[in-house]
Enzyme design. Structure first.
Site, PDB file in Angstrom:
ATOM      1  N   SER A 160      30.024   8.503 109.494  1.00  0.00           N
ATOM      2  CA  SER A 160      29.105   7.424 109.829  1.00  0.00           C
ATOM      3  C   SER A 160      28.610   6.722 108.565  1.00  0.00           C
ATOM      4  O   SER A 160      29.398   6.220 107.780  1.00  0.00           O
ATOM      5  CB  SER A 160      27.965   7.973 110.680  1.00  0.00           C
ATOM      6  N   ASP A 171      31.626   7.480 116.379  1.00  0.00           N
ATOM      7  CA  ASP A 171      30.890   8.086 115.269  1.00  0.00           C
ATOM      8  C   ASP A 171      31.349   9.513 114.952  1.00  0.00           C
ATOM      9  O   ASP A 171      31.366  10.389 115.824  1.00  0.00           O
ATOM     10  CB  ASP A 171      29.399   8.097 115.630  1.00  0.00           C
TER      11      ASP A 171
END
Length: 305
Positions: free
Chosen positions: A52, A166
């Site tokens: 991320s 993510d």
């Protein structure tokens, strides 16, 4: 992590470090200050992995453009953060994510991971195959876009017929990609550490930006599914979602650290900022620098393992 590796640092040579950078939204800006402190302490980073926001910072650092990004993000105002959000009523997310990636491509330049000066791996989650994936080839910003795709907030990133989201869903502090790194030490920067009592200047702010984001998201939800919360509801669904993700990632990070023990962990408390407070870049970068300097000063790396 490195207990089975013989460490020989040549006289006069900088000790080398493999660096794992964790998730955390705007808190991930603390990675910048921490990296700068690591370099200032005389270490040479030879490998980076990130999930991320850690993938975004790590990839830009590996491209040699961290100073360019730092100067840009430190100049962001609250209204600039809103302008970077490209809302959408279609797809599996409220934000397309194309605008911010387009800005970063222009700022940093298009580059493939294989061309980077430092070994780099972005970690994402393959929703269709239900597994963690490591992206270490191809377009740097395609890899970053996949790794930052927070479910329901950003659209998933298409990848060879699969949907990538993510990396923090499965590996919020990706040490495993560094296991084969020939670096002398492995350092993890955890921006999901336990909350602390912080100075007033470092606490998340109740701002017009927060109300504006919640109001706009609420309007999109209402138009899309026919319901929505009032903008001033406390707490809202966005707060609940981000708090839940923070809690999940804190617990996953604890398991990862126990399994893949790095030589040093630099910790940033997860209550240092809200996920969207990118306009607080300067203070978050300084927090990362201060915490890294403190950790490095207390660290006594062994001369051999």
């Amino acid at each position: 992590m490195n207990e089975h590796r013989n460490l020989v640092v040549r006289p006069g040579a900088k000790p080398t470090i493999a660096l794992a950078l964790g998730t955390g939204g705007a808190r991930g800006l603390a990675h910048i200050g921490a990296i700068e402190a690591i370099e200032a302490a005389g270490y040479h980073v030879t490998a980076v992995s990130g999930s991320s926001m850690g993938a975004l910072i790590g990839g830009i650092y590996a491209a040699g453009k961290l100073d360019v990004y730092r100067d840009w993000v430190c100049a962001l105002q609250k209204i600039d953060v809103l302008k970077l959000v490209d809302w959408t009523l279609s797809g599996a997310g409220l934000i397309k994510g194309e605008r911010i990636i387009g800005v970063l491509r222009e700022l940093i330049g298009e580059v493939d991971i294989e061309e980077l000066r430092i070994q780099f791996t972005a970690v994402a989650t393959d929703l269709d195959r239900e597994r963690e994936v490591w992206l270490s080839r191809g377009s740097l910003f395609d890899a970053i876009r996949a790794s930052i795709a927070i479910p329901t907030i950003f659209r998933p990133h298409p990848f060879h017929g699969h949907r990538l989201v993510d990396g923090g869903l499965m590996n919020p502090l990706p040490l495993t990609p560094l296991l084969q790194s020939p670096s002398d030490y492995t350092v993890a920067i955890n921006v999901n550490a336990l909350p602390e009592v912080l100075p007033e200047s470092l606490r998340p702010k109740q701002t017009r930006l927060r109300r504006g984001l919640r109001s706009r998201i609420g309007a999109f939800v209402k138009r899309t599914i026919g319901t929505g919360e009032q903008a001033d509801a406390q707490p809202g669904w966005m707060d609940t979602l981000t708090q839940s993700l923070d809690l999940m990632q804190e617990n996953l990070t604890s398991f990862r650290l126990a399994a893949d023990r790095p030589d040093l962990v630099i910790e940033i408390p997860r209550n240092a900022s809200a996920v969207y407070e990118f306009y607080r870049a300067s203070e978050l970068i300084e927090l990362g620098r201060e915490r890294a300097e403190r950790a490095l000063k207390a660290w006594r790396p062994a001369s051999s393992h």
